[in-house]
Design an enzyme around this catalytic site. Structure first.
Site, PDB file in Angstrom:
ATOM      1  N   CYS A   1       0.816  -1.224   0.000  1.00 44.92           N
ATOM      2  CA  CYS A   1       0.000   0.000   0.000  1.00 44.92           C
ATOM      3  C   CYS A   1       0.851   1.276   0.000  1.00 44.92           C
ATOM      4  O   CYS A   1       1.686   1.475   0.884  1.00 44.92           O
ATOM      5  CB  CYS A   1      -0.894  -0.030   1.240  1.00 44.92           C
ATOM      6  SG  CYS A   1      -1.759   1.527   1.522  1.00 44.92           S
TER       7      CYS A   1
HETATM    8  N1  LIG Z   1      -6.566   7.970   3.449  1.00 43.99           N
HETATM    9  C1  LIG Z   1      -5.979   6.768   3.786  1.00 43.99           C
HETATM   10  C2  LIG Z   1      -6.108   5.747   2.671  1.00 43.99           C
HETATM   11  C3  LIG Z   1      -5.561   4.409   3.057  1.00 43.99           C
HETATM   12  C4  LIG Z   1      -6.032   3.309   2.098  1.00 43.99           C
HETATM   13  O1  LIG Z   1      -6.940   3.501   1.276  1.00 43.99           O
HETATM   14  N2  LIG Z   1      -5.418   2.127   2.192  1.00 43.99           N
HETATM   15  C5  LIG Z   1      -5.842   1.012   1.351  1.00 43.99           C
HETATM   16  C6  LIG Z   1      -4.664   0.187   0.853  1.00 43.99           C
HETATM   17  S1  LIG Z   1      -3.657   0.990  -0.307  1.00 43.99           S
HETATM   18  C7  LIG Z   1      -6.662   0.045   2.162  1.00 43.99           C
HETATM   19  O2  LIG Z   1      -6.275  -0.357   3.240  1.00 43.99           O
HETATM   20  N3  LIG Z   1      -7.812  -0.353   1.616  1.00 43.99           N
HETATM   21  C8  LIG Z   1      -8.679  -1.308   2.190  1.00 43.99           C
HETATM   22  C9  LIG Z   1     -10.125  -0.999   1.880  1.00 43.99           C
HETATM   23  O3  LIG Z   1     -10.418   0.087   1.381  1.00 43.99           O
HETATM   24  O4  LIG Z   1     -10.962  -1.867   2.147  1.00 43.99           O
HETATM   25  C10 LIG Z   1      -4.545   7.070   4.147  1.00 43.99           C
HETATM   26  O5  LIG Z   1      -3.869   7.795   3.403  1.00 43.99           O
HETATM   27  O6  LIG Z   1      -4.099   6.592   5.195  1.00 43.99           O
END
Ligand SMILES: N[C@@H](CCC(=O)N[C@@H](CS)C(=O)NCC(=O)O)C(=O)O
Length: 333
Positions: free
Chosen positions: A52
């Site tokens: 990520c």
């Molecule tokens: N705004 C968040 C975004 C984090 C994010 O979207 N992480 C993704 C992985 S790249 C995630 O864990 N997605 C799981 C989901 O949306 O179910 C940040 O910058 O910390």
């Protein structure tokens, strides 16, 4: 809970545009001893995924600022299916440090278990990075842009001079960095997702053209910079925030998210030089980059865009050696 089950493409709106959800936990660690979340050793745990780009920011800053002992971490397995990120099992053998079962909560199999242990009615997404307070059994923050900023300043009184003096958001560059952040985030960091998760031709084309305009802008900035960093000889937040997308660009976004007007290695000489320097010469960047997790996560977790989960073999190599160019670039010199 119903929301949490939605697949990631369902965050697209009627026009087919991908909309990223706001992070749910927005507290801050503070250097003040009487703070709700004080800077303390042995208190916090960071959950990340090597795949990520948002979590990758936290891993880079943790190492740049010498905060390893303050932020032990666990990387989830690269596979993210219906229940979201899962922890590696004892028998999984994936590359990278700390790809283990959850060391904080015995028996938790998925990151969602951590979210539900904090709030059994949680309805948001189970995202990395997640910064967890073991003492209060609470999530401090799951917003990477804020987690990294806590790391810049709130632990300085506990650090050696070498790390204390590293200022990733120096006063004289703050406005410039904020301004660059704005389009880097919207058009590049999030722009690759807007391209890849678009569900209409128009939304895709709009995202991709905006993305490449902003890559051109970053390329022009780097051409003007005295280097080796984005703003000259000082490493800043902008290097961290741009790196985590650019290092994934050729390896996965070009084909998986169809961001293929150009790639970095043959189309952006200054970005290419800048990213190779960070990867090869700065361990906080290179040692936190795990291409296996990156390539496998995207191609084997987003069944909506890659239903057979085939992971392409290329590009070869994942990143070129520091002084090498692709043949066409070499020939043109
Ligand atoms: N705004 C968040 C975004 C984090 C994010 O979207 N992480 C993704 C992985 S790249 C995630 O864990 N997605 C799981 C989901 O949306 O179910 C940040 O910058 O910390």
């Amino acid at each position: 809970m119903a929301n949490a089950q939605k697949d990631i493409l369902s965050w697209a709106d009627k026009s087919g545009e991908f909309k990223r959800q706001q992070s749910s936990f927005r507290d801050w660690i503070s250097s003040k001893p009487d703070a709700e979340f004080p800077a303390e050793k042995g208190r916090y745990h960071l959950y990340v995924s090597y795949a990520c780009p948002w979590a990758h920011r936290a891993l880079i800053v943790r190492k740049l600022k010498g905060l390893e002992e303050y932020f032990p971490y666990t990387s989830v397995h690269w596979e993210m299916l219906e229940k979201g990120w899962r922890f590696a099992t004892k028998s999984d053998n994936e590359p990278g440090e700390e790809v283990t079962p959850d060391p904080v909560h015995e028996g938790f199999t998925h990151l969602r278990d951590v979210y539900f242990s904090v709030n059994k009615d949680y309805e948001g997404r189970f995202t990395v990075p997640t910064l967890y307070d073991k003492k209060q059994k609470r999530i401090v923050s799951n917003e990477s842009s804020e987690i990294i900023r806590m790391m810049y300043t709130e632990f300085d009184h506990l650090l050696d001079d070498k790390y204390k003096s590293l200022d990733l958001l120096p006063k004289d560059l703050k406005d410039k960095i904020e301004e660059t952040n704005e389009w880097t985030y919207n058009d590049i960091n999030n722009g690759v997702y807007k391209s890849g998760f678009a569900t209409s031709q128009d939304a895709y084309e709009k995202a991709v053209t905006t993305l490449f305009k902003s890559l051109d802008r970053a390329e022009a900035d780097l051409a003007k910079s005295s280097g080796p960093f984005y703003f000259g000889d000082r490493i800043t937040e902008q290097d961290v925030r741009l790196y985590t997308t650019i290092i994934r660009f050729d390896a996965v976004y070009v084909q998986h998210f169809k961001t293929n007007l150009r790639d970095i290695r043959s189309g952006y000489p200054n970005l290419h030089k800048w990213v190779r320097n960070l990867y090869w010469n700065h361990p906080a960047f290179g040692t936190t980059t795990e291409f296996t997790h990156i390539k496998k996560h995207y191609t084997k977790s987003h069944k909506q865009i890659n239903p057979h989960s085939i992971t392409p073999l290329g590009p070869v190599p994942d990143i070129l050696p520091v002084d090498e160019e692709v043949a066409a670039v070499k020939a043109s010199k």
